[in-house]
Motif scaffolding. Structure first.
Motif, mmCIF file in Angstrom:
data_model
loop_
_atom_site.group_PDB
_atom_site.id
_atom_site.type_symbol
_atom_site.label_atom_id
_atom_site.label_comp_id
_atom_site.label_asym_id
_atom_site.label_seq_id
_atom_site.Cartn_x
_atom_site.Cartn_y
_atom_site.Cartn_z
ATOM 1 N N ALA A 159 -13.886 -0.569 7.424
ATOM 2 C CA ALA A 159 -14.143 0.700 6.732
ATOM 3 C C ALA A 159 -15.609 1.090 6.884
ATOM 4 O O ALA A 159 -16.493 0.231 6.897
ATOM 5 C CB ALA A 159 -13.789 0.565 5.254
ATOM 6 N N THR A 170 -9.988 8.496 -6.065
ATOM 7 C CA THR A 170 -10.570 8.795 -7.368
ATOM 8 C C THR A 170 -11.030 10.240 -7.421
ATOM 9 O O THR A 170 -11.765 10.687 -6.553
ATOM 10 C CB THR A 170 -11.774 7.867 -7.644
ATOM 11 N N PHE A 224 0.817 -1.219 0.000
ATOM 12 C CA PHE A 224 0.000 0.000 0.000
ATOM 13 C C PHE A 224 0.849 1.267 0.000
ATOM 14 O O PHE A 224 0.593 2.195 -0.754
ATOM 15 C CB PHE A 224 -0.931 0.035 1.218
ATOM 16 N N ALA A 256 -11.154 -3.910 4.869
ATOM 17 C CA ALA A 256 -12.455 -3.474 4.349
ATOM 18 C C ALA A 256 -13.577 -3.668 5.365
ATOM 19 O O ALA A 256 -14.523 -2.873 5.404
ATOM 20 C CB ALA A 256 -12.779 -4.212 3.059
ATOM 21 N N CYS A 292 -12.721 12.384 -0.329
ATOM 22 C CA CYS A 292 -11.933 11.643 -1.316
ATOM 23 C C CYS A 292 -12.228 10.161 -1.133
ATOM 24 O O CYS A 292 -11.995 9.606 -0.068
ATOM 25 C CB CYS A 292 -10.446 11.928 -1.122
ATOM 26 N N LEU A 293 -12.768 9.540 -2.150
ATOM 27 C CA LEU A 293 -13.087 8.115 -2.092
ATOM 28 C C LEU A 293 -12.032 7.336 -2.863
ATOM 29 O O LEU A 293 -11.925 7.479 -4.065
ATOM 30 C CB LEU A 293 -14.477 7.855 -2.690
ATOM 31 N N ASN A 294 -11.269 6.546 -2.199
ATOM 32 C CA ASN A 294 -10.181 5.701 -2.721
ATOM 33 C C ASN A 294 -9.299 6.395 -3.758
ATOM 34 O O ASN A 294 -8.822 5.772 -4.699
ATOM 35 C CB ASN A 294 -10.712 4.364 -3.234
#
Length: 81
Positions: free
Chosen positions: A41, A64, A6, A38, A60-62
């Motif tokens: 989350a 994107t 990561f 996950a 901010c989602l992952n």
């Protein structure tokens, strides 16, 4: 191994070699760890509700980025620019 994947985007072949395992095992460990992360989350609904309550200006989602023509500035009649 998963943290290096990561944080440093280390190639899985290198991670497998460093851990003394096969690439197949490294993939399995990676995906098992992602499943564990996950589970902890928040759901999208929970996250957006929290953002609304805490008046966040950005979500901010992952990583994107989604193009939008909306901004916080108001036009003279009072609508969003």
């Amino acid at each position: 191994m998963v943290l290096r994947w990561f944080r440093e985007a280390t190639d899985l072949k290198i991670l497998a070699a460093d851990a003394g395992g096969s690439i197949a095992t490294a993939y399995r460990y990676l995906h098992e760890a992602i499943d564990v992360i996950a589970v902890h989350a928040p759901t999208l609904d929970d996250l957006l509700a929290r953002a609304a309550v805490e008046n966040w200006t950005i979500v901010c989602l992952n990583g994107t980025l989604i193009a939008t023509d909306r901004c916080a500035a108001k036009s003279e009649p009072g609508g969003d620019l």
